[in-house]
Design a protein around this motif. Sequence first.
Motif, PDB file in Angstrom:
ATOM      1  N   SER A  49       0.825  -1.206   0.000  1.00  0.00           N
ATOM      2  CA  SER A  49       0.000   0.000   0.000  1.00  0.00           C
ATOM      3  C   SER A  49       0.862   1.260   0.000  1.00  0.00           C
ATOM      4  O   SER A  49       0.577   2.212  -0.726  1.00  0.00           O
ATOM      5  N   VAL A  50       1.916   1.231   0.795  1.00  0.00           N
ATOM      6  CA  VAL A  50       2.820   2.385   0.840  1.00  0.00           C
ATOM      7  C   VAL A  50       3.512   2.575  -0.507  1.00  0.00           C
ATOM      8  O   VAL A  50       3.650   3.701  -0.998  1.00  0.00           O
ATOM      9  N   LYS A  51       3.920   1.481  -1.134  1.00  0.00           N
ATOM     10  CA  LYS A  51       4.572   1.565  -2.445  1.00  0.00           C
ATOM     11  C   LYS A  51       3.625   2.138  -3.492  1.00  0.00           C
ATOM     12  O   LYS A  51       4.034   2.932  -4.334  1.00  0.00           O
ATOM     13  N   THR A  52       2.366   1.729  -3.444  1.00  0.00           N
ATOM     14  CA  THR A  52       1.373   2.242  -4.392  1.00  0.00           C
ATOM     15  C   THR A  52       1.177   3.746  -4.202  1.00  0.00           C
ATOM     16  O   THR A  52       1.109   4.492  -5.175  1.00  0.00           O
ATOM     17  N   GLY A  53       1.102   4.184  -2.954  1.00  0.00           N
ATOM     18  CA  GLY A  53       0.970   5.614  -2.677  1.00  0.00           C
ATOM     19  C   GLY A  53       2.181   6.397  -3.127  1.00  0.00           C
ATOM     20  O   GLY A  53       2.059   7.498  -3.680  1.00  0.00           O
ATOM     21  N   ALA A  54       3.367   5.834  -2.924  1.00  0.00           N
ATOM     22  CA  ALA A  54       4.593   6.513  -3.352  1.00  0.00           C
ATOM     23  C   ALA A  54       4.649   6.638  -4.871  1.00  0.00           C
ATOM     24  O   ALA A  54       5.077   7.681  -5.399  1.00  0.00           O
ATOM     25  N   SER A  56       2.084   6.823  -6.857  1.00  0.00           N
ATOM     26  CA  SER A  56       1.102   7.842  -7.209  1.00  0.00           C
ATOM     27  C   SER A  56       1.677   9.245  -7.013  1.00  0.00           C
ATOM     28  O   SER A  56       1.515  10.124  -7.871  1.00  0.00           O
ATOM     29  N   GLU A  57       2.363   9.455  -5.897  1.00  0.00           N
ATOM     30  CA  GLU A  57       2.977  10.756  -5.643  1.00  0.00           C
ATOM     31  C   GLU A  57       4.053  11.072  -6.672  1.00  0.00           C
ATOM     32  O   GLU A  57       4.162  12.201  -7.146  1.00  0.00           O
ATOM     33  N   LYS A  58       4.848  10.054  -7.016  1.00  0.00           N
ATOM     34  CA  LYS A  58       5.902  10.241  -8.012  1.00  0.00           C
ATOM     35  C   LYS A  58       5.309  10.657  -9.356  1.00  0.00           C
ATOM     36  O   LYS A  58       5.787  11.606  -9.986  1.00  0.00           O
ATOM     37  N   GLN A  59       4.257   9.960  -9.777  1.00  0.00           N
ATOM     38  CA  GLN A  59       3.616  10.290 -11.052  1.00  0.00           C
ATOM     39  C   GLN A  59       2.987  11.683 -11.010  1.00  0.00           C
ATOM     40  O   GLN A  59       3.044  12.427 -11.995  1.00  0.00           O
ATOM     41  N   SER A  60       2.410  12.045  -9.870  1.00  0.00           N
ATOM     42  CA  SER A  60       1.815  13.382  -9.734  1.00  0.00           C
ATOM     43  C   SER A  60       2.868  14.471  -9.829  1.00  0.00           C
ATOM     44  O   SER A  60       2.655  15.508 -10.469  1.00  0.00           O
ATOM     45  N   LEU A  61       4.009  14.245  -9.190  1.00  0.00           N
ATOM     46  CA  LEU A  61       5.099  15.222  -9.261  1.00  0.00           C
ATOM     47  C   LEU A  61       5.649  15.343 -10.677  1.00  0.00           C
ATOM     48  O   LEU A  61       5.961  16.451 -11.131  1.00  0.00           O
TER      49      LEU A  61
END
Length: 106
Positions: A49-54, A56-61
């Motif tokens: 779950s943490v990897k998926t969130g990370a 997502s943040e990477k793609q957003s940035l």
Amino acid sequence: MANTSINNAVAAYANAAKALTGAVDGDNGAVTAAGETFGDLLQKAATDSVKTGAESEKQSLLATAGKANVTDVVTAVSAAEVTLQAVTAVRDKAVAAYQEILRMPI
């Protein structure tokens, strides 16, 4: 709300599983067919779950910098949203199970 936490719920689940299976202290809890304990399963799910969130943040940035494909960003954010919903559902079920265990007569 009562002072309940996911750790208390997991501990209560492990104790109930030990009581049902006749396990003794020193066992690692209920073991799945693959040799993985319930705690290991939860830890792996949390890590994923943490990897998926990370991601997502990477793609957003990358999107804010103009360096990402919009489809990749939408896919990553959608995956993070589904993961968050799943984690929330599991947490709610674990807390409900813990509260049910507390209501059991001795």
